[in-house]
Design a protein around this motif. Structure first.
Motif, PDB file in Angstrom:
ATOM      1  N   GLY A 135      11.253  25.014  92.871  1.00  0.00           N
ATOM      2  CA  GLY A 135      12.425  24.239  92.484  1.00  0.00           C
ATOM      3  C   GLY A 135      13.656  24.602  93.289  1.00  0.00           C
ATOM      4  N   GLY A 136      13.914  25.894  93.428  1.00  0.00           N
ATOM      5  CA  GLY A 136      15.080  26.333  94.192  1.00  0.00           C
ATOM      6  C   GLY A 136      14.988  25.934  95.652  1.00  0.00           C
ATOM      7  N   LEU A 178      26.754  27.691  91.093  1.00  0.00           N
ATOM      8  CA  LEU A 178      25.656  28.645  90.918  1.00  0.00           C
ATOM      9  C   LEU A 178      24.498  27.949  90.198  1.00  0.00           C
ATOM     10  CD1 LEU A 178      24.498  31.560  90.951  1.00  0.00           C
ATOM     11  CD2 LEU A 178      25.725  31.955  88.788  1.00  0.00           C
ATOM     12  N   VAL A 179      23.294  28.086  90.766  1.00  0.00           N
ATOM     13  CA  VAL A 179      22.116  27.454  90.186  1.00  0.00           C
ATOM     14  C   VAL A 179      21.080  28.524  89.853  1.00  0.00           C
ATOM     15  CG1 VAL A 179      20.273  25.764  90.503  1.00  0.00           C
ATOM     16  CG2 VAL A 179      22.516  25.375  91.561  1.00  0.00           C
ATOM     17  N   GLY A 180      20.696  28.589  88.597  1.00  0.00           N
ATOM     18  CA  GLY A 180      19.637  29.492  88.171  1.00  0.00           C
ATOM     19  C   GLY A 180      18.284  28.813  88.338  1.00  0.00           C
ATOM     20  N   ALA A 181      17.555  29.229  89.379  1.00  0.00           N
ATOM     21  CA  ALA A 181      16.195  28.739  89.614  1.00  0.00           C
ATOM     22  C   ALA A 181      15.241  29.918  89.536  1.00  0.00           C
ATOM     23  CB  ALA A 181      16.111  28.061  90.980  1.00  0.00           C
ATOM     24  N   THR A 211      24.436  25.770  86.539  1.00  0.00           N
ATOM     25  CA  THR A 211      23.381  25.014  85.874  1.00  0.00           C
ATOM     26  C   THR A 211      22.044  25.691  86.131  1.00  0.00           C
ATOM     27  OG1 THR A 211      22.563  22.779  85.408  1.00  0.00           O
ATOM     28  CG2 THR A 211      22.823  23.377  87.736  1.00  0.00           C
ATOM     29  N   LEU A 212      20.975  25.114  85.576  1.00  0.00           N
ATOM     30  CA  LEU A 212      19.626  25.673  85.658  1.00  0.00           C
ATOM     31  C   LEU A 212      18.650  24.599  86.087  1.00  0.00           C
ATOM     32  CD1 LEU A 212      19.572  27.452  82.154  1.00  0.00           C
ATOM     33  CD2 LEU A 212      20.126  28.532  84.348  1.00  0.00           C
ATOM     34  N   LEU A 213      17.507  25.054  86.627  1.00  0.00           N
ATOM     35  CA  LEU A 213      16.409  24.130  86.897  1.00  0.00           C
ATOM     36  C   LEU A 213      15.079  24.845  86.683  1.00  0.00           C
ATOM     37  CD1 LEU A 213      15.039  24.919  89.863  1.00  0.00           C
ATOM     38  CD2 LEU A 213      17.017  23.712  90.755  1.00  0.00           C
ATOM     39  N   GLY A 214      13.999  24.074  86.594  1.00  0.00           N
ATOM     40  CA  GLY A 214      12.665  24.651  86.455  1.00  0.00           C
ATOM     41  C   GLY A 214      12.508  25.449  85.173  1.00  0.00           C
ATOM     42  N   ASP A 215      11.703  26.505  85.254  1.00  0.00           N
ATOM     43  CA  ASP A 215      11.432  27.317  84.060  1.00  0.00           C
ATOM     44  C   ASP A 215      12.684  27.959  83.487  1.00  0.00           C
ATOM     45  OD1 ASP A 215       8.768  26.705  84.080  1.00  0.00           O
ATOM     46  OD2 ASP A 215       8.094  28.636  84.874  1.00  0.00           O
ATOM     47  N   MET A 260      10.366  20.925  90.974  1.00  0.00           N
ATOM     48  CA  MET A 260      10.716  20.263  92.232  1.00  0.00           C
ATOM     49  C   MET A 260      11.562  19.018  91.986  1.00  0.00           C
ATOM     50  SD  MET A 260       7.416  20.713  94.733  1.00  0.00           S
ATOM     51  CE  MET A 260       6.235  19.945  93.624  1.00  0.00           C
ATOM     52  N   LEU A 261      11.206  18.253  90.944  1.00  0.00           N
ATOM     53  CA  LEU A 261      12.025  17.077  90.630  1.00  0.00           C
ATOM     54  C   LEU A 261      13.436  17.498  90.242  1.00  0.00           C
ATOM     55  CD1 LEU A 261      12.167  14.018  90.299  1.00  0.00           C
ATOM     56  CD2 LEU A 261      11.438  14.325  87.924  1.00  0.00           C
ATOM     57  N   ASP A 262      13.572  18.547  89.432  1.00  0.00           N
ATOM     58  CA  ASP A 262      14.902  19.068  89.098  1.00  0.00           C
ATOM     59  C   ASP A 262      15.699  19.363  90.360  1.00  0.00           C
ATOM     60  OD1 ASP A 262      14.133  19.029  86.423  1.00  0.00           O
ATOM     61  OD2 ASP A 262      13.916  21.208  86.264  1.00  0.00           O
TER      62      ASP A 262
END
Length: 386
Positions: free
Chosen positions: A16-17, A154-157, A293-297, A313-315
């Motif tokens: 995802g990241g 900042l993105v938490g992946a 924000t966050l993505l994936g698990d 991956m879509l996120d």
């Protein structure tokens, strides 16, 4: 020394990241990915993934990597069969080329994403040990070596145990009561002939209430096995999986099963690895917090059902496109991304729990067979084939 500042910092070099970083790069937007691993090759990346048309494949198209993706597909791997514990075939679906979910190795998929990024986009050996808000949507990251960096976005992946999630939510992963245990057989056709024949050319499922064995044939004549057990955390915690006796302890749970199936455990050529399955609360969401924000698990951890990597991956792709659509307004980009994220993922929680029940619940394996039979009850379908 002042911390290094990055307009966009992504924590975690998972699928995802990396998809996010790649989609941003396609749109001419630089980003930095921080990853705890010392290098891309420092650990194995897991097994085979089926990449779905409406999410994973769509994300790879947004990343401009469709051709590279097609080059790593494991042809024929969409075949599936279901066996009972005695090795009898209950259901068999060959790969006839009409499937919509081609199989690839996670490591190969990660490699094409890494290769598509500019040098030094991924900062290896940067384990995040702390994060704090600085105001105005900016955040400071602290790394294990004492270094720091700041970000405007900042993105938490960073997966199930995300260091970034607590900035947005107090939700914590909870154990589902199911553990997957990984084992591998190499040179399977030559060295493990009966087992290789039982598994077939794609995926094999031998499922009963509370326990089961799933095996995938991977490229290179490898059988990758997932042993599924509904057991307490205390039961799993009492086993030392670094000890040779762990294999016998797990195999004992399948006493009386066909030897060609139990050989997937007893003949394993790597130490078994236990993966306790955790989930976030169904429909996990959070209030908008500036600059993060966050993505994936990290955003929507749930039991494995074939959707996790695809959703991640879509996120990443959707967040990248939202940022590109609002290049001068971080908050508008994050609000647009989250407004679509929450309703998109909420129903998948129920599907994931349903899948776990079909695999290991009271109807196993016939409920699971029903997924393949177009509405025909799985037990009737199995009886028709016997």
């Amino acid at each position: 020394m002042n911390p290094i500042h990055h307009p966009i910092a992504i924590v975690g070099a998972g699928l995802g990241g990396l998809t996010l970083a790649r989609v941003l790069h396609v749109h001419g937007i630089p980003a930095t990915v921080y990853e705890a691993d010392p290098s891309a090759e420092s650990r194995t990346q897991g097994g085979q993934l089926d990449i779905h048309k409406d999410d994973g494949q769509r994300a790879l198209a947004d990343a401009g990597l469709t051709d590279e993706f097609r080059a790593i597909i494991h042809e024929g791997a969409e075949a599936s069969r279901v066996l009972d514990q005695h090795g009898k075939v209950l259901f068999d679906a060959p790969d006839d080329g009409t499937g919509q979910r081609p199989e690839v190795l996670r490591g190969d998929l990660r490699r094409i994403l890494l290769d598509s990024l500019p040098d030094r986009t991924v900062q290896w050996e940067h384990k995040v040990t702390g994060v704090r808000p600085l105001g105005d949507g900016r955040h400071e990251l602290t790394f294990a070596d004492g270094g720091t960096a700041t970000s405007s976005l900042l993105v938490g992946a960073d997966g199930a145990w995300s260091r970034i999630r607590p900035l947005l939510s107090d939700a914590e992963p909870e154990y589902t009561g199911t553990t997957y245990i990984d084992t591998y057989l190499y040179d399977a056709d030559e060295r493990h002939t009966a087992t290789a024949e039982a598994v077939g050319v794609g995926a094999m499922y031998a499922l009963t209430p509370g326990k089961g064995i799933i095996a995938h044939r991977e490229a290179g004549n490898i059988l990758h096995t997932y042993v599924l057990l509904n057991r307490s955390a205390e039961w799993i915690g009492a086993i030392d999986f670094t000890d040779a006796a762990a294999t016998a302890r797990v195999a004992a749970e399948f006493d009386g099963w066909a030897p060609e199936l139990t050989a997937l455990i007893t003949d394993g050529e790597t130490a078994p690895v236990a993966r306790m399955i955790h989930t976030l609360p169904d429909g996990h969401r959070w209030e908008r917090v500036p600059g993060v924000t966050l993505l994936g698990d990290a955003a929507h951890l749930m039991p494995p059902s074939g959707d996790g990597a695809n959703l991640a991956m879509l996120d990443g792709a959707e967040l990248g496109k939202a940022i590109a659509a609002h290049p001068d307004d971080v908050e508008a980009a994050l609000a647009a991304y989250e407004e679509a994220l929450f309703p998109r993922t909420e129903p998948v929680y129920a599907e994931a729990h349903d899948m776990l029940d079909l695999c290991l619940g009271d109807r196993a394996p016939f409920g699971f067979i029903g997924l393949f039979t177009g509405g025909l009850d799985g037990q009737d379908a199995a009886q028709m084939r016997s």
